[in-house]
Design a protein around this motif. Structure first.
Motif, short mmCIF file in Angstrom:
data_model
loop_
_atom_site.label_atom_id
_atom_site.label_comp_id
_atom_site.label_asym_id
_atom_site.label_seq_id
_atom_site.Cartn_x
_atom_site.Cartn_y
_atom_site.Cartn_z
N THR A 202 99.32 47.53 -82.52
CA THR A 202 99.81 47.09 -83.76
C THR A 202 98.77 46.37 -84.34
O THR A 202 98.51 46.75 -85.59
N ALA A 203 97.77 45.64 -83.91
CA ALA A 203 96.94 44.85 -84.72
C ALA A 203 95.90 46.04 -85.43
O ALA A 203 95.32 45.85 -86.37
N ARG B 105 99.65 51.25 -92.86
CA ARG B 105 99.75 50.20 -91.98
C ARG B 105 101.28 50.11 -91.36
O ARG B 105 101.35 49.92 -90.09
N ILE C 157 97.17 47.79 -88.45
CA ILE C 157 97.05 47.04 -89.53
C ILE C 157 95.74 47.26 -90.20
O ILE C 157 95.47 47.30 -91.42
N GLY D 235 103.08 50.91 -82.54
CA GLY D 235 102.70 49.64 -81.73
C GLY D 235 103.88 49.11 -81.25
O GLY D 235 103.93 48.80 -80.01
N GLY E 152 101.75 49.98 -87.34
CA GLY E 152 102.38 49.15 -86.64
C GLY E 152 103.83 49.36 -86.01
O GLY E 152 104.09 48.87 -85.02
N SER E 153 104.43 50.33 -86.73
CA SER E 153 106.03 50.54 -85.98
C SER E 153 105.45 51.31 -84.84
O SER E 153 106.41 51.26 -83.91
#
Length: 392
Positions: free
Chosen positions: A378-379, A275, A382, A282, A279-280
């Motif tokens: 990013t979402a 995750r 996750i 995004g 996320g990084s």
């Protein structure tokens, strides 16, 4: 084939050669596009189809690639795909506009076979090394594109644009030769050992992780293809770059995708799940998009960061696909689902940005959809990055 601890380097070489062919003939067009347009009296809209048609084929051809792999077996289907790539690459420069576009569609469909089936081949035949091998095979796509972008123009000076484009058929022929042995040795699984494909597909369509991975690939593709299409124009208008400097910026962006793809297999196992890494990616895309419109004078920074992150993004999508799939049957179904939907979404990016910018005259407004896509990316990461395996 390959067990859990041993890697067949002949098989790995064959898969890498397939990867080299999955973007090279597309990337080869851009450096010689002015010559193509001049010789064939081609409009700008028609010229745009030479790069957008293959992306649409990646999406629309995914079900057919899945069927072909099921019908022939993975390596035989890859061999057929590379053979068609060689023939289409060889023939299309010598045709008129209509046949050129038709050959480009055939080329895109043949590339789709490799796009869909390579993750399944890696999942099945490289055992515990599948995650690392996925990064290397994804890097081969970026390498093929970078080589084509760098070498086609010099070849065109020497041979002319038609022969320069046709020359990339040689790489496909080499891949066909390398695939001959694994294709000859391949065997279908007995019917009783195969999962019921309709049940597998239905379960994937209701799985959150599968949809998160599909969203990740789609939003990554939107951002990548839109930036690829419009960054030179944006920098020329907002940062005052010359044509040569804008070309340098794009070359930097593309070449740095290679180390970006190779970073993911190293980073993917550092934490308990993926995750944080996803996320990084995004967040980095968001920084690049905002940087291009708010501080275009710092374009070398955005090209470096964007180049690395675009390589990481595509590598992350396919590495997580392999890691989340319980076996090669799940991997091939998930690959087809991701690419059918993901590349349809991705193909819309350049058109949408061009429409907004052409209507409003504002690059800031035009880049807002890409900022939204980066947040969505990013979402999706996750959800997709959680340590789960799809047993469907």
């Amino acid at each position: 084939m390959v067990g859990e601890t041993r890697i067949s380097y002949g098989l790995l070489a064959a898969v890498l050669l397939v990867g080299l062919n999955l973007r090279s003939s597309i990337a080869a067009v851009s450096p010689v596009l002015p010559d193509i347009r001049a010789d064939l009296h081609m409009s700008s809209a028609t010229a745009g189809l030479l790069t957008s048609l293959p992306v649409l084929c990646f999406a629309l051809g995914s079900p057919a690639a899945l069927w072909l792999g099921r019908r022939l077996g993975i390596y035989r289907a890859l061999l057929v795909g590379c053979l068609v790539i060689a023939l289409a690459t060889l023939a299309r420069p010598y045709a008129g506009v209509g046949l050129l576009l038709a050959a480009t569609v055939i080329l895109g469909l043949a590339m789709t076979v490799g796009n869909v089936l390579m993750p399944a081949a890696v999942k099945r035949d490289f055992g515990s090394a599948a995650g690392r091998i996925t990064g290397v095979t994804t890097a081969s796509l970026s390498t093929g594109a970078a080589l084509a972008a760098a070498l086609t123009a010099p070849l065109a000076v020497w041979l002319g644009w038609r022969h320069a484009l046709a020359a990339w058929a040689v790489v496909a022929v080499v891949a066909v030769v390398a695939l001959a042995r694994p294709a000859a040795r391949a065997r279908h699984a007995p019917a009783a050992e195969r999962p019921r494909r309709h049940e597998t597909g239905a379960r994937l369509r209701t799985n959150r992780v599968a949809w998160a991975l599909t969203a990740f690939l789609g939003l990554q593709s939107v951002t990548y293809y839109a930036v690829t299409a419009w960054m030179p124009s944006l920098l020329r208008e907002t940062a005052g770059l010359s044509l040569a400097d804008a070309g340098l910026a794009m070359s930097l962006f593309q070449v740095l995708g290679i180390p970006g793809t190779l970073m993911v297999p190293v980073l993917v196992h550092l934490g308990r799940d993926q995750r944080g890494l996803g996320g990084s990616i995004g967040v980095a895309w968001l920084v690049v998009v905002l940087g291009l419109v708010l501080a275009p004078g710092l374009w070398p920074i955005w090209c470096v960061v964007g180049g690395i992150v675009q390589g990481m993004g595509i590598s992350y999508a396919f590495t997580i696909l392999v890691l989340r799939s319980a076996d090669d049957h799940v991997a091939v179904r998930l690959s087809a689902m991701m690419q059918l939907i993901g590349y349809i979404v991705g193909a819309s990016g350049p058109f949408l940005i061009g429409l907004i910018q052409g209507t409003t005259g504002s690059w800031t407004l035009a880049m807002i959809p890409l900022a939204i896509a980066a947040v969505g990316l990013t979402a999706a990461a996750i959800v997709a990055g959680r340590d789960r395996v799809l047993h469907v």
